[in-house]
Design a protein around this motif. Structure first.
Motif, PDB file in Angstrom:
ATOM      1  N   VAL A  57       0.862  -1.117   0.025  1.00 34.58           N
ATOM      2  CA  VAL A  57      -0.074  -0.015  -0.004  1.00 34.58           C
ATOM      3  C   VAL A  57       0.947   1.285   0.104  1.00 34.58           C
ATOM      4  O   VAL A  57       0.642   2.233  -0.599  1.00 34.58           O
ATOM      5  CB  VAL A  57      -0.943   0.034   1.284  1.00 34.58           C
ATOM      6  CG1 VAL A  57      -1.645   1.481   1.246  1.00 34.58           C
ATOM      7  CG2 VAL A  57      -2.026  -1.223   1.021  1.00 34.58           C
ATOM      8  N   SER A  58       2.029   1.315   0.785  1.00 36.17           N
ATOM      9  CA  SER A  58       2.926   2.265   0.751  1.00 36.17           C
ATOM     10  C   SER A  58       3.629   2.539  -0.484  1.00 36.17           C
ATOM     11  O   SER A  58       3.451   3.810  -1.090  1.00 36.17           O
ATOM     12  CB  SER A  58       4.064   2.156   1.803  1.00 36.17           C
ATOM     13  OG  SER A  58       3.588   1.955   2.930  1.00 36.17           O
ATOM     14  N   ARG A  59       4.022   1.654  -1.282  1.00 30.50           N
ATOM     15  CA  ARG A  59       4.561   1.577  -2.584  1.00 30.50           C
ATOM     16  C   ARG A  59       3.590   2.344  -3.834  1.00 30.50           C
ATOM     17  O   ARG A  59       3.875   3.040  -4.303  1.00 30.50           O
ATOM     18  CB  ARG A  59       4.805   0.440  -3.257  1.00 30.50           C
ATOM     19  CG  ARG A  59       6.434  -0.078  -2.831  1.00 30.50           C
ATOM     20  CD  ARG A  59       6.902  -1.312  -3.344  1.00 30.50           C
ATOM     21  NE  ARG A  59       6.204  -2.451  -3.543  1.00 30.50           N
ATOM     22  CZ  ARG A  59       5.981  -3.388  -2.670  1.00 30.50           C
ATOM     23  NH1 ARG A  59       6.598  -3.564  -1.624  1.00 30.50           N
ATOM     24  NH2 ARG A  59       5.068  -4.387  -3.019  1.00 30.50           N
ATOM     25  N   ALA A  60       2.242   1.746  -3.614  1.00 32.93           N
ATOM     26  CA  ALA A  60       1.075   2.273  -4.310  1.00 32.93           C
ATOM     27  C   ALA A  60       1.129   3.740  -3.903  1.00 32.93           C
ATOM     28  O   ALA A  60       0.961   4.692  -5.236  1.00 32.93           O
ATOM     29  CB  ALA A  60      -0.177   1.480  -4.176  1.00 32.93           C
ATOM     30  N   SER A  61       0.978   4.258  -2.812  1.00 31.22           N
ATOM     31  CA  SER A  61       0.825   5.740  -2.577  1.00 31.22           C
ATOM     32  C   SER A  61       2.206   6.435  -3.135  1.00 31.22           C
ATOM     33  O   SER A  61       2.048   7.434  -3.653  1.00 31.22           O
ATOM     34  CB  SER A  61       0.866   5.980  -1.173  1.00 31.22           C
ATOM     35  OG  SER A  61       1.768   5.815  -0.180  1.00 31.22           O
ATOM     36  N   TRP A  62       3.353   5.983  -3.027  1.00 31.18           N
ATOM     37  CA  TRP A  62       4.649   6.708  -3.649  1.00 31.18           C
ATOM     38  C   TRP A  62       4.254   6.952  -4.986  1.00 31.18           C
ATOM     39  O   TRP A  62       4.754   7.822  -5.562  1.00 31.18           O
ATOM     40  CB  TRP A  62       5.754   5.833  -3.487  1.00 31.18           C
ATOM     41  CG  TRP A  62       5.851   5.821  -1.778  1.00 31.18           C
ATOM     42  CD1 TRP A  62       5.583   6.518  -0.734  1.00 31.18           C
ATOM     43  CD2 TRP A  62       6.697   4.611  -1.143  1.00 31.18           C
ATOM     44  NE1 TRP A  62       6.078   5.910   0.410  1.00 31.18           N
ATOM     45  CE2 TRP A  62       6.582   4.967   0.130  1.00 31.18           C
ATOM     46  CE3 TRP A  62       7.422   3.648  -1.717  1.00 31.18           C
ATOM     47  CZ2 TRP A  62       7.302   3.956   0.973  1.00 31.18           C
ATOM     48  CZ3 TRP A  62       7.937   2.669  -0.961  1.00 31.18           C
ATOM     49  CH2 TRP A  62       8.026   2.915   0.528  1.00 31.18           C
ATOM     50  N   LEU A  63       4.104   5.952  -5.695  1.00 26.20           N
ATOM     51  CA  LEU A  63       3.810   5.880  -7.273  1.00 26.20           C
ATOM     52  C   LEU A  63       2.578   6.829  -7.424  1.00 26.20           C
ATOM     53  O   LEU A  63       2.994   7.802  -8.625  1.00 26.20           O
ATOM     54  CB  LEU A  63       3.099   4.540  -7.964  1.00 26.20           C
ATOM     55  CG  LEU A  63       4.216   3.296  -7.821  1.00 26.20           C
ATOM     56  CD1 LEU A  63       3.462   2.025  -8.279  1.00 26.20           C
ATOM     57  CD2 LEU A  63       5.417   3.647  -8.742  1.00 26.20           C
ATOM     58  N   LEU A  64       1.514   7.071  -6.859  1.00 27.00           N
ATOM     59  CA  LEU A  64       0.530   8.267  -7.077  1.00 27.00           C
ATOM     60  C   LEU A  64       1.250   9.544  -6.876  1.00 27.00           C
ATOM     61  O   LEU A  64       1.087  10.371  -7.633  1.00 27.00           O
ATOM     62  CB  LEU A  64      -0.581   7.960  -6.145  1.00 27.00           C
ATOM     63  CG  LEU A  64      -1.292   6.744  -6.439  1.00 27.00           C
ATOM     64  CD1 LEU A  64      -2.438   6.365  -5.401  1.00 27.00           C
ATOM     65  CD2 LEU A  64      -2.488   6.889  -7.896  1.00 27.00           C
ATOM     66  N   LYS A  65       1.911   9.576  -5.594  1.00 26.50           N
ATOM     67  CA  LYS A  65       2.559  10.993  -5.248  1.00 26.50           C
ATOM     68  C   LYS A  65       3.636  11.367  -6.260  1.00 26.50           C
ATOM     69  O   LYS A  65       4.083  12.551  -6.629  1.00 26.50           O
ATOM     70  CB  LYS A  65       3.067  11.025  -3.880  1.00 26.50           C
ATOM     71  CG  LYS A  65       1.664  10.808  -2.987  1.00 26.50           C
ATOM     72  CD  LYS A  65       2.405  11.193  -1.693  1.00 26.50           C
ATOM     73  CE  LYS A  65       2.880   9.786  -0.988  1.00 26.50           C
ATOM     74  NZ  LYS A  65       3.159  10.062   0.601  1.00 26.50           N
ATOM     75  N   PRO A  96      -3.445  11.704  -9.816  1.00 29.70           N
ATOM     76  CA  PRO A  96      -4.712  11.568 -10.580  1.00 29.70           C
ATOM     77  C   PRO A  96      -5.898  11.968  -9.746  1.00 29.70           C
ATOM     78  O   PRO A  96      -5.831  11.644  -8.606  1.00 29.70           O
ATOM     79  CB  PRO A  96      -4.917   9.897 -10.967  1.00 29.70           C
ATOM     80  CG  PRO A  96      -3.357   9.516 -10.762  1.00 29.70           C
ATOM     81  CD  PRO A  96      -2.894  10.489  -9.711  1.00 29.70           C
ATOM     82  N   ALA A  97      -6.776  12.443 -10.483  1.00 26.73           N
ATOM     83  CA  ALA A  97      -8.195  12.844  -9.850  1.00 26.73           C
ATOM     84  C   ALA A  97      -8.829  11.860  -9.078  1.00 26.73           C
ATOM     85  O   ALA A  97      -9.383  11.930  -8.221  1.00 26.73           O
ATOM     86  CB  ALA A  97      -8.979  13.608 -10.745  1.00 26.73           C
ATOM     87  N   ASP A  98      -8.762  10.652  -9.683  1.00 31.46           N
ATOM     88  CA  ASP A  98      -9.549   9.464  -9.291  1.00 31.46           C
ATOM     89  C   ASP A  98      -8.314   8.355  -8.644  1.00 31.46           C
ATOM     90  O   ASP A  98      -8.661   7.132  -8.421  1.00 31.46           O
ATOM     91  CB  ASP A  98     -10.000   8.574 -10.547  1.00 31.46           C
ATOM     92  CG  ASP A  98      -8.885   8.067 -11.442  1.00 31.46           C
ATOM     93  OD1 ASP A  98      -7.924   8.356 -11.331  1.00 31.46           O
ATOM     94  OD2 ASP A  98      -9.500   7.331 -12.503  1.00 31.46           O
ATOM     95  N   PHE A  99      -7.679   8.980  -7.694  1.00 32.32           N
ATOM     96  CA  PHE A  99      -6.739   8.377  -7.079  1.00 32.32           C
ATOM     97  C   PHE A  99      -7.050   7.224  -5.978  1.00 32.32           C
ATOM     98  O   PHE A  99      -6.308   6.181  -5.845  1.00 32.32           O
ATOM     99  CB  PHE A  99      -5.468   9.131  -6.341  1.00 32.32           C
ATOM    100  CG  PHE A  99      -5.950   9.942  -5.068  1.00 32.32           C
ATOM    101  CD1 PHE A  99      -6.091   9.414  -3.839  1.00 32.32           C
ATOM    102  CD2 PHE A  99      -6.648  11.005  -5.339  1.00 32.32           C
ATOM    103  CE1 PHE A  99      -6.554   9.983  -2.637  1.00 32.32           C
ATOM    104  CE2 PHE A  99      -7.333  11.828  -4.372  1.00 32.32           C
ATOM    105  CZ  PHE A  99      -7.176  11.024  -2.935  1.00 32.32           C
ATOM    106  N   ALA A 100      -8.215   7.473  -5.598  1.00 34.71           N
ATOM    107  CA  ALA A 100      -8.751   6.534  -4.497  1.00 34.71           C
ATOM    108  C   ALA A 100      -9.418   5.255  -5.247  1.00 34.71           C
ATOM    109  O   ALA A 100      -9.855   4.418  -4.469  1.00 34.71           O
ATOM    110  CB  ALA A 100     -10.008   7.170  -3.685  1.00 34.71           C
TER     111      ALA A 100
END
Length: 126
Positions: A100-108, A115-119
């Motif tokens: 989950v942390s890796r996914a958040s880093w990719l988004l940031k 992306p607006a639909d990041f959730a």
């Protein structure tokens, strides 16, 4: 008369962090040989406790101990787990936190911005 245009809020790193924390909160886990779901609360205190229990479980496994260990989960249920089961719970929790942390880093770190639909689930591990 002027027309007011309302633009959607641009997502921030703090928004992504809030979604990350939401996805780590109250996660259900199962471990081999144990017929109940264990709900891991996922806050900082719970993570620290689970890390300590996982470390103790490792030492118990190395020492050949099969004494039961207790873990009070997010649903306020006390689970009596073998050291191997406690170690498995710790490893599963750590793997989820990491993914989950890796996914958040990719988004940031997206060069096009968050992306607006990041959730949306498609950005996060299942």
């Amino acid at each position: 008369m002027s027309i007011i245009t309302i633009r959607p809020k641009t997502p921030t790193g703090a928004d992504v962090n809030a979604e990350r924390d939401r996805r780590l909160h109250m996660q259900p886990f199962t471990v081999a040989g144990y017929n109940a779901t264990i709900v891991v609360e996922g806050d900082a205190s719970d993570r620290q406790n689970l890390l300590a229990l996982g470390t103790i479980a490792q030492g118990m496994i190395e020492a050949g101990s099969t004494d039961l260990m207790q873990y009070r989960d997010g649903a306020n249920v006390v689970h009596a787990l073998t050291p191997a089961q406690m170690h498995e719970l710790w490893m599963k929790g750590a793997a989820l936190i990491s993914a989950v942390s890796r996914a958040s880093w990719l988004l940031k770190d997206d060069p096009n911005g968050i992306p607006a639909d990041f959730a949306e689930d498609s950005y996060w591990p299942a």
